[in-house]
Design a protein around this motif. Structure first.
Motif, mmCIF file in Angstrom:
data_model
loop_
_atom_site.group_PDB
_atom_site.id
_atom_site.type_symbol
_atom_site.label_atom_id
_atom_site.label_comp_id
_atom_site.label_asym_id
_atom_site.label_seq_id
_atom_site.Cartn_x
_atom_site.Cartn_y
_atom_site.Cartn_z
ATOM 1 N N ARG A 95 0.812 -1.219 0.000
ATOM 2 C CA ARG A 95 0.000 0.000 0.000
ATOM 3 C C ARG A 95 0.845 1.269 0.000
ATOM 4 N NH1 ARG A 95 -2.771 -3.832 -0.796
ATOM 5 N NH2 ARG A 95 -4.926 -4.128 -0.131
ATOM 6 N N THR A 96 2.104 1.163 0.383
ATOM 7 C CA THR A 96 2.988 2.326 0.298
ATOM 8 C C THR A 96 4.199 2.011 -0.568
ATOM 9 O OG1 THR A 96 2.343 3.271 2.435
ATOM 10 C CG2 THR A 96 4.481 3.908 1.569
ATOM 11 N N HIS B 120 7.169 4.275 -1.963
ATOM 12 C CA HIS B 120 7.652 5.600 -1.550
ATOM 13 C C HIS B 120 8.941 5.977 -2.243
ATOM 14 C CE1 HIS B 120 10.726 3.689 1.075
ATOM 15 N NE2 HIS B 120 9.805 2.733 1.201
ATOM 16 N N GLY C 250 2.045 6.613 -1.786
ATOM 17 C CA GLY C 250 1.302 5.559 -1.117
ATOM 18 C C GLY C 250 0.481 5.997 0.070
ATOM 19 N N PHE C 251 0.082 5.009 0.866
ATOM 20 C CA PHE C 251 -0.739 5.285 2.046
ATOM 21 C C PHE C 251 -0.020 6.231 3.011
ATOM 22 C CE2 PHE C 251 -3.931 1.519 2.428
ATOM 23 C CZ PHE C 251 -4.487 1.883 1.217
ATOM 24 N N ALA C 252 1.284 6.052 3.181
ATOM 25 C CA ALA C 252 2.021 6.943 4.083
ATOM 26 C C ALA C 252 1.970 8.376 3.568
ATOM 27 C CB ALA C 252 3.466 6.484 4.230
ATOM 28 N N GLY C 253 2.045 8.541 2.242
ATOM 29 C CA GLY C 253 1.920 9.874 1.659
ATOM 30 C C GLY C 253 0.548 10.465 1.898
ATOM 31 N N TRP D 143 1.545 -2.036 7.852
ATOM 32 C CA TRP D 143 1.508 -1.806 6.411
ATOM 33 C C TRP D 143 2.849 -2.189 5.811
ATOM 34 C CZ3 TRP D 143 -0.610 3.913 6.024
ATOM 35 C CH2 TRP D 143 -1.953 3.939 6.436
ATOM 36 N N ALA E 90 5.707 -2.046 2.711
ATOM 37 C CA ALA E 90 6.172 -0.909 1.905
ATOM 38 C C ALA E 90 7.338 -1.327 1.026
ATOM 39 C CB ALA E 90 6.589 0.250 2.816
ATOM 40 N N ILE F 85 4.569 4.904 11.729
ATOM 41 C CA ILE F 85 4.596 5.743 10.534
ATOM 42 C C ILE F 85 4.102 7.142 10.877
ATOM 43 C CG2 ILE F 85 3.615 6.057 8.226
ATOM 44 C CD1 ILE F 85 3.413 2.963 8.078
ATOM 45 N N LEU G 275 10.816 2.444 4.565
ATOM 46 C CA LEU G 275 9.814 3.500 4.653
ATOM 47 C C LEU G 275 10.109 4.467 5.790
ATOM 48 C CD1 LEU G 275 7.152 4.888 3.960
ATOM 49 C CD2 LEU G 275 5.981 3.162 5.363
#
Length: 294
Positions: free
Chosen positions: A162-163, A165, A171-174, A196, A198, A234, A285
């Motif tokens: 999902r991430t 980067h 991704g999700f972290a973004g 999650w 990465a 995160i 990540l």
């Protein structure tokens, strides 16, 4: 090999194009606008004007290529469940058009997919693609592409976590970073213990190339470098970089992705590493998030 790629100007696609060119391939790339075409030319690719809705252009691009990598998706659609449904349907039609053009050719078609969530353990390449939920339609489309292996297409799927980067973005972290900037809180759903997976975009690009060049038909691969970071960890890095408090927020804070954000979804790439010799080399990540600008 001359490769036709969709989504070539995105965070992932731009690294895939560079990886292909650096390893002796040439690239044709779908361009939705003049600015996208200019960026592709600057990167060393030949642009083909059109978008995912332009099925005749997709078929023409695939016909000119020795192989295809599909990466494009309307990520802006994640603002609402209805828009996601439209984007998933559009992508499915595009993938089908690409696949139909390659039937009987033994040429590779590498499509992007997502790592599944399996309760109680890290998912593996042997687990089926999810076909339920908000983006379940993508799973059906990926399965249809893999089934083309029986019709003379060297189809394969690279599942991304999902991430994905690069320089602290993506991704999700973004998305968590964007939400934190907007709300003034570095939030996460639930207790934040959910994990999650990465991968750095530059490492993912290498895997796309390896699968394009030599993966067997009908196979699935995992572009996972970090098996699973706790979301609260995160959010803690994001909060520290932005000078904001990190804390739990209601799922609805995260819009239509709230339920997915709250899901524990670690994933393994042990099979991919063993068979293809893929080995991630770029920052994790949590290390990469240190590039977030305050």
């Amino acid at each position: 090999m001359r490769v036709f790629i969709t989504g070539g100007t995105g965070l992932i696609g731009s690294t895939v194009i560079a990886e292909l060119l650096d390893n002796g391939h040439s690239v044709l790339a779908l361009a939705r606008s003049d600015s996208s075409a200019a960026a592709l030319i600057a990167a060393g690719a030949e642009p083909i004007r059109g978008d995912l809705a332009d099925l005749s252009t997709l078929r023409a691009g695939a016909a000119r290529a020795d192989g295809v990598i599909h990466l494009a998706f309307d990520h802006a659609a994640f603002g609402s469940a209805e828009a996601v449904g439209v984007a998933v349907a559009q992508e499915g039609a595009a993938m089908a058009a690409l696949g139909e053009e390659l039937i009987g050719s033994d040429r590779p078609l590498v499509t992007v997919a997502g790592t599944p969530a399996v309760p109680g353990r890290a998912s593996t390449e042997a687990d089926p693609s999810p076909i339920e939920g908000l983006v379940g339609g993508r799973g059906h489309s990926v399965n249809a592409i893999l089934e083309l292996s029986a019709r003379g297409v060297r189809s394969a799927a690279v599942r991304l976590p999902r991430t994905v980067h690069n320089e602290g973005k993506g991704g999700f972290a973004g998305m968590l970073t964007d939400i934190a900037r907007r709300t003034g809180v570095s939030g996460y759903p639930g207790d934040g213990a959910q994990r999650w997976p990465a991968v750095h975009a530059l490492d993912a690009a290498v895997l796309f190339r390896l699968v394009l060049e030599g993966a067997q038909a009908g196979t699935v691969w995992h572009a996972v470098a970090d098996e699973g970071d706790a979301v609260r960890d995160i959010a803690a890095v994001i909060g520290r970089r932005l000078g904001l408090e990190a804390k739990s927020l209601p799922e609805e804070t995260f819009g239509p992705l709230g339920t997915i954000f709250a899901t524990d979804q670690p994933s393994s790439s042990a099979h991919t590493r063993q068979v293809l010799g893929w080995e991630p080399k770029h920052p994790s990540l949590l290390e990469d998030l240190e590039n977030i600008e305050p």
